[in-house]
Write an enzyme that holds these catalytic residues in place. Structure first.
Site, short mmCIF file in Angstrom:
data_model
loop_
_atom_site.label_atom_id
_atom_site.label_comp_id
_atom_site.label_asym_id
_atom_site.label_seq_id
_atom_site.Cartn_x
_atom_site.Cartn_y
_atom_site.Cartn_z
N PHE A 113 47.58 81.58 -35.11
CA PHE A 113 48.03 81.84 -36.47
C PHE A 113 48.19 80.49 -37.18
CE2 PHE A 113 51.20 83.06 -39.69
CZ PHE A 113 50.62 84.22 -40.19
N ASP A 123 53.12 81.93 -28.18
CA ASP A 123 53.66 82.63 -29.35
C ASP A 123 53.48 84.13 -29.10
OD1 ASP A 123 54.18 83.84 -31.81
OD2 ASP A 123 53.54 82.07 -32.93
N TYR A 135 60.37 90.69 -36.89
CA TYR A 135 60.17 91.66 -37.97
C TYR A 135 58.88 92.45 -37.80
CZ TYR A 135 57.69 87.50 -39.68
OH TYR A 135 56.90 86.39 -39.77
N LYS A 136 58.11 92.16 -36.74
CA LYS A 136 56.87 92.90 -36.49
C LYS A 136 57.21 94.09 -35.58
CE LYS A 136 54.16 88.85 -37.59
NZ LYS A 136 53.60 87.57 -37.11
N ARG A 188 42.80 95.71 -40.55
CA ARG A 188 43.61 95.59 -39.35
C ARG A 188 44.54 96.79 -39.25
NH1 ARG A 188 47.80 90.72 -38.46
NH2 ARG A 188 48.82 91.80 -40.16
C1 LIG Z 1 53.59 86.42 -38.07
C2 LIG Z 1 53.37 85.17 -37.30
C3 LIG Z 1 54.11 84.01 -37.59
C4 LIG Z 1 55.05 83.99 -38.76
O1 LIG Z 1 55.91 82.90 -38.74
P1 LIG Z 1 57.16 82.88 -39.74
O2 LIG Z 1 57.75 81.56 -39.54
O3 LIG Z 1 58.04 84.03 -39.36
O4 LIG Z 1 56.63 83.09 -41.12
C5 LIG Z 1 53.93 82.91 -36.77
N1 LIG Z 1 53.06 82.92 -35.75
C6 LIG Z 1 52.31 84.02 -35.46
C7 LIG Z 1 51.35 84.01 -34.33
C8 LIG Z 1 52.44 85.16 -36.25
O5 LIG Z 1 51.68 86.23 -36.00
#
Ligand SMILES: *Cc1c(COP(=O)(O)O)cnc(C)c1O
Length: 400
Positions: A111, A185, A210-211, A359
């Site tokens: 990401f 992650d 939050y996911k 998705r």
């Molecule tokens: C959603 C996501 C994030 C989001 O990071 P925030 O700091 O909460 O905005 C980070 N890494 C991955 C792999 C994600 O899917």
């Protein structure tokens, strides 16, 4: 196959929510719990709440509830800050633990914020570290290539765009064989697929709440450090909440014992309370059962779409082998954005990722086979009727 616990969520009956991988829905009980926390804890207790309701211990207490879902021991997970910030914090700790080595390896499926944070952190350190980005399928070869210069392998377990899942035990073992440390992650893993941080001997991990953990928009992230590192690592951000005794108000920083040192500032009590209440949906639910149901749903969706929508220009971008994917399915389509908008107008909520990916997240807690079949039918209708070819569906919103 029915959803495992749909009655634990506030979801309209005719809504098919396939975006819990981006923002989990509202679990029942959270609204009421929030009203209570606001009225009785904040409103009535005021400053005494820090002690009377143990607000100060929430990052670790809520962390222990997440630990069970990711195969981590009690006292190894803190819920604190955002995932982005946690990436920088644990990456910094990991790099410090391998002082002679200069390569941080990641992949192009990561990401972007993880890569941005690594770029920013390594740049700011001015220690000549290199962030090396290879294709996901080249990671194991790149570990061997980097050899003695490899400090950290930093990967996202399940690719946010394609749903491809890395083999965590095997990549972690290869990382250790090269003398390096692993950082995973778990943004698309926690609450989605079984993870065994202790069993796989993972060094560091971060993730979102939050996911698939349904903590609400912007709920804080979590950070994990294996006990042997937690006790010795140097915090990047030495805030007072990560101090050995914050309320001694010493002028000099002394890290707290263990993973507590990853805390920085005052915890967001309201957000943590919502997450804490949201985690009740996992009571009595085992990740093995979630995984089995999830594989059933993603397989049914792939087969359904290919069977019912096969004459449209759809390309599966998620691995067909269930062992190699997480809990989402993505298809590419030339008009992906408009197709997703047309589907949303028909109460099937998925999302779009540039340049051409649709998705769909599958969460067995609130989705069963009937919803999957209905989603396939509505997608077929959108495609057969070319509903996506309407001007209103083609206007890209600022946030999608
Ligand atoms: C959603 C996501 C994030 C989001 O990071 P925030 O700091 O909460 O905005 C980070 N890494 C991955 C792999 C994600 O899917």
């Amino acid at each position: 196959m029915e959803a495992l616990a749909r009655d634990r969520f506030e979801l309209a009956d005719d809504l098919i929510y396939l975006d819990g991988n981006s923002l989990g829905p509202l679990p029942r009980g959270v609204s009421q719990r929030m009203a209570e926390v606001i009225q009785t804890e904040w409103g009535a207790s005021l400053i005494r709440g820090w002690n009377d309701h143990s607000w100060i211990g929430m990052p670790g207490r809520v962390g222990d509830r997440i630990a069970r879902l990711i195969g981590a021991g009690l006292g190894t997970v803190m819920v604190t800050d955002s995932t982005s910030l946690n990436v920088a914090k644990v990456l910094s700790a990991a790099v410090d633990l391998r002082p002679q080595r200069r390569v941080v390896l990641s992949d192009s499926g990561n990401f972007p914020t993880d890569l941005y944070m690594a770029q920013g952190l390594l740049g700011a350190r001015k220690t000549g570290h290199e962030l090396r980005i290879v294709a996901p399928e080249e990671v194991e070869a790149a570990i061997t290539d980097a050899g003695d210069d490899l400090a950290v392998v930093m990967l996202t377990h399940v690719d946010y765009r394609t749903g491809r899942m890395h083999d965590m035990p095997s990549v972690t073992a290869a990382t250790h064989a090269a003398g390096a440390l692993s950082l995973w992650d778990l943004a698309h893993s926690a609450g989605a697929v079984p993870v065994d941080l202790t069993g796989d001997d993972v060094d560091f991990a971060v993730g979102c709440t939050y996911k698939y953990l349904n903590g609400g928009p912007g709920s804080p992230g979590f950070a994990y450090a294996a006990p042997q590192h937690a006790a010795t690592m140097t915090p990047l951000l030495s805030g007072w909440m990560g101090h050995a005794s914050p309320f001694a108000f010493d002028l000099d920083y002394q890290p707290a014992e263990g993973v507590e040192r990853l805390r920085v500032g005052t915890p967001p009590v309201l957000a943590l309370s919502a997450l804490d209440a949201a985690l009740d949906v996992w009571d009595g639910i085992e990740m093995a059962a979630v995984r089995e149901a999830s594989v059933g749903l993603t397989t049914a969706f792939i087969e359904g779409v290919e069977d019912r929508c096969g004459d449209h220009d759809l390309q599966l971008v998620t691995p067909r082998d269930p062992a190699r994917r997480g809990s989402q399915v993505s298809f590419a389509h030339p008009a992906a954005y408009a197709v997703v908008q047309a589907l949303i107008a028909d109460d099937v909520i998925g999302d779009f990722r540039a340049p051409d990916v649709m998705r769909f997240g599958f969460t067995p807690l609130y989705l069963g086979l009937a919803e999957v079949e209905e989603a396939v039918e509505r997608l077929r209708t959108v495609l057969d009727e070319r509903r996506w070819d309407r001007a209103a569906f083609k206007v890209r919103a600022a946030v999608t």
